[in-house]
Structures are given as structure tokens and as C-alpha cells.
Design an enzyme around this catalytic site. Structure first.
Site, short mmCIF file in Angstrom:
data_model
loop_
_atom_site.label_atom_id
_atom_site.label_comp_id
_atom_site.label_asym_id
_atom_site.label_seq_id
_atom_site.Cartn_x
_atom_site.Cartn_y
_atom_site.Cartn_z
N HIS A 45 -29.14 -21.39 -6.84
CA HIS A 45 -27.95 -21.96 -7.48
C HIS A 45 -28.08 -22.11 -8.99
O HIS A 45 -27.08 -22.36 -9.66
CB HIS A 45 -27.63 -23.34 -6.89
CG HIS A 45 -27.25 -23.30 -5.44
ND1 HIS A 45 -26.15 -22.63 -4.97
CD2 HIS A 45 -27.83 -23.86 -4.34
CE1 HIS A 45 -26.06 -22.77 -3.66
NE2 HIS A 45 -27.08 -23.50 -3.25
N GLU A 146 -31.60 -27.88 6.00
CA GLU A 146 -30.35 -28.37 5.40
C GLU A 146 -29.13 -27.99 6.23
O GLU A 146 -28.02 -27.96 5.73
CB GLU A 146 -30.22 -27.88 3.95
CG GLU A 146 -30.55 -26.43 3.71
CD GLU A 146 -30.49 -26.04 2.23
OE1 GLU A 146 -30.08 -26.85 1.38
OE2 GLU A 146 -30.82 -24.87 1.93
N ASP A 172 -26.31 -30.20 1.51
CA ASP A 172 -26.02 -29.27 2.61
C ASP A 172 -26.27 -29.95 3.95
O ASP A 172 -25.53 -29.72 4.91
CB ASP A 172 -26.86 -27.99 2.48
CG ASP A 172 -26.24 -27.01 1.50
OD1 ASP A 172 -25.00 -26.89 1.49
OD2 ASP A 172 -26.98 -26.38 0.73
C1 3PY Z 1 -28.78 -29.38 -1.20
O1 3PY Z 1 -28.51 -30.55 -1.47
O2 3PY Z 1 -28.33 -28.79 -0.21
C2 3PY Z 1 -29.68 -28.61 -2.05
O3 3PY Z 1 -30.07 -27.53 -1.68
C3 3PY Z 1 -30.09 -29.17 -3.37
O4 3PY Z 1 -30.18 -28.20 -4.33
MG MG Z 2 -28.79 -26.62 -0.27
#
Ligand code: 3PY
Ligand code: MG
Length: 262
Positions: A45, A146, A172
Site C-alpha cells: 500500500h 487479516e 482488514d
Molecule cells: C491492515 O490494517 O489491514 C493493514 O494491513 C495495515 O497496513
Molecule cells: Mg491489511
């Protein structure tokens, strides 16, 4: 060559790091001298690409930080390339099951531990050919949990041979749990943290988390996470800027919310 952060995780010591989203050598060097254990360059990102990484990483030679890279995807090509340019470890996003975890391991390590192909351009310049024999012990393979599927499979993922740590992407994970993004106090989120840390402790690997705010980072460390980011280059800049401007104007100190995020 020694991976000082990986050594800390193996000793169950806490390590604090930062996320690098900006392709700037000087900001990165400044962070490298700030007492942090590791810096993670974000190719998923962050506002940088592989060529930025190749330009910036040599600036960390001799600095007391471990350079890690979050790759854009769980791809052997990408993982091999970032290790070849000097990353000492990778953080692989969105790992959902054992097969995906095994794929990440295969990409990180030379045979017999994995399937990494040999061509470590930068590490050989830095450490000489001894890198070839020592890489498998000094490269860190970290997978991100995540998603709901990843959370449901975390015990099995953490048990995959070669995984050095599990790292939580908190926002996420909020989406995966069906709760408001950023609602880190929610019982479902707190339960997920406990499930993940338990899986890591059982398998003797590091438990990590992206610290969306210094407060969340501190909570994670206090709960036993050993691999936590204190902020990002942009969030540090934003927090310092807001605080300096507020102080100069004679205003109240900035709130935690104003400091949070990327
Ligand atoms: C998230 O919060 O999903 C991340 O990957 C942080 O960069
Ligand atoms: Mg993430």
C-alpha cells in the site's frame, strides 16, 4: 550477517518498528537512527515501488535496524526480488490457509527449507558469499492474518514449519470480523487478538501487529505481542506537525485520534 529483530523474537523480547510508506532515503535514514528495531517498507500500500526500494535500502547499511518488506502479494517472484535487494525479512499480506503459508515459506528460503532461487545481488555485496550459507537462518518469514478465514486457520498457519511470525492487519481484520473499521475495542477484535497470540505462543513464533496508533501499539506490547509498529513515516510527521503547530499557537495538546493512522 545477523537479523537482530529475528533474534529478539526468538528470545521472546519485544521489538518496536515503523512502517515506511514514502520513497525517501532521508526520512528512512532519520527513522533508522531513532532507536527502532525494524523498518518495514510497504510495497502493498505504500507510495513506493521496487526501484525506490533498491535505491533506499543501501542507505541502511551499517544502521542498527532490520529492513523488512511487506510485499504486494504472496508471490515467489516478488519475495525473491525483495530479498535479493537486501530485505532481511518479508511480511506477506492476506494469508488465509496452510497452503498459502507454505507458499510464503517456499519463497523465503533456499533448499532444503524452501525453493528460493539463488541470486542475492545486494546481500552478497554487503556480506560476501557467506550470505548463501547463512540466509536461511537470518531471513524472517512473516505472514499476515487479516481475514476471517486466516483467523479461523491461525493455529494451523502458525504451526507451518519456517514461519517466524504472524502479523495482524487490524483494519482488514475488522472488515473480516464484520465490525466497524478501527473499532479495536470491540469484543470480537479483542478475542481475535487473544486467539492469534495464543497460536503464536503455542508455536513459539513472534506475534506482531500494525500499530494504528501509539496507544494501540502500547496495548499490543502489554498483551505480549513482540513485533509491533509504533507508527508510519507519515503518521510520525503528522503527529509532530500537529503538536508543534498547536504548541506554537498556545492550543491544547493534540488528541490521540489526531495522531492515529497511516
Ligand atoms: C491492515 O490494517 O489491514 C493493514 O494491513 C495495515 O497496513
Ligand atoms: Mg491489511
Amino acid at each position: 550477517m545477523q537479523n537482530t529483530s529475528l533474534n529478539k523474537w526468538r528470545e521472546h523480547q519485544a521489538s518496536l518498528g515503523a512502517w515506511i510508506n514514502l520513497p525517501d532515503l532521508h526520512i528512512t535514514e532519520t527513522l533508522a537512527r531513532s532507536g527502532l528495531d525494524w523498518l518495514c517498507f510497504d510495497l502493498q500500500h505504500g507510495l513506493m515501488d521496487y526501484h525506490d526500494l533498491a535505491r533506499i535500502l543501501p542507505g541502511l547499511n551499517g544502521q542498527p535496524v532490520t529492513p523488512l518488506v511487506r510485499v504486494a502479494a504472496n508471490s515467489g517472484d516478488q519475495i525473491g526480488k525483495v530479498l535479493d535487494v537486501g530485505a532481511q525479512g518479508v511480511i506477506v499480506p492476506m494469508v488465509n490457509n496452510v497452503d498459502e503459508a507454505k507458499k510464503a515459506v517456499a519463497a523465503c528460503f533456499y533448499p532444503p527449507k524452501g525453493l528460493r532461487s539463488c541470486g542475492p545481488m545486494r546481500p552478497v555485496m554487503q556480506y560476501g558469499f557467506e550470505y548463501l550459507a547463512k540466509a536461511n537462518d537470518n531471513v524472517a518469514c512473516v505472514v499476515m492474518i487479516e481475514t476471517l478465514e486466516g483467523l479461523e486457520n491461525v493455529e494451523a498457519i502458525a504451526a507451518v514449519e519456517g514461519i517466524d511470525g504472524v502479523f495482524i492487519g487490524p483494519v482488514d481484520l475488522c472488515y473480516g470480523l464484520g465490525i466497524t473499521p478501527g473499532d479495536f475495542g470491540h469484543a470480537k477484535f479483542q478475542d481475535a487478538l487473544m486467539t492469534i497470540i495464543h497460536a503464536c505462543k503455542t508455536n513459539n513464533i513472534a506475534a506482531g501487529m500494525f500499530g494504528y496508533s501509539p496507544e494501540l501499539a502500547k496495548q499490543a506490547i502489554d498483551s505480549g505481542f513482540t513485533f509491533v509498529s509504533a507508527g508510519t513515516d507519515i503518521s510520525f510527521f503528522r503527529a509532530g506537525m500537529a503538536q508543534s503547530i498547536a504548541t506554537a499557537k498556545g492550543e491544547a495538546p493534540v488528541t490521540a485520534t489526531a495522531k492515529a493512522g497511516y
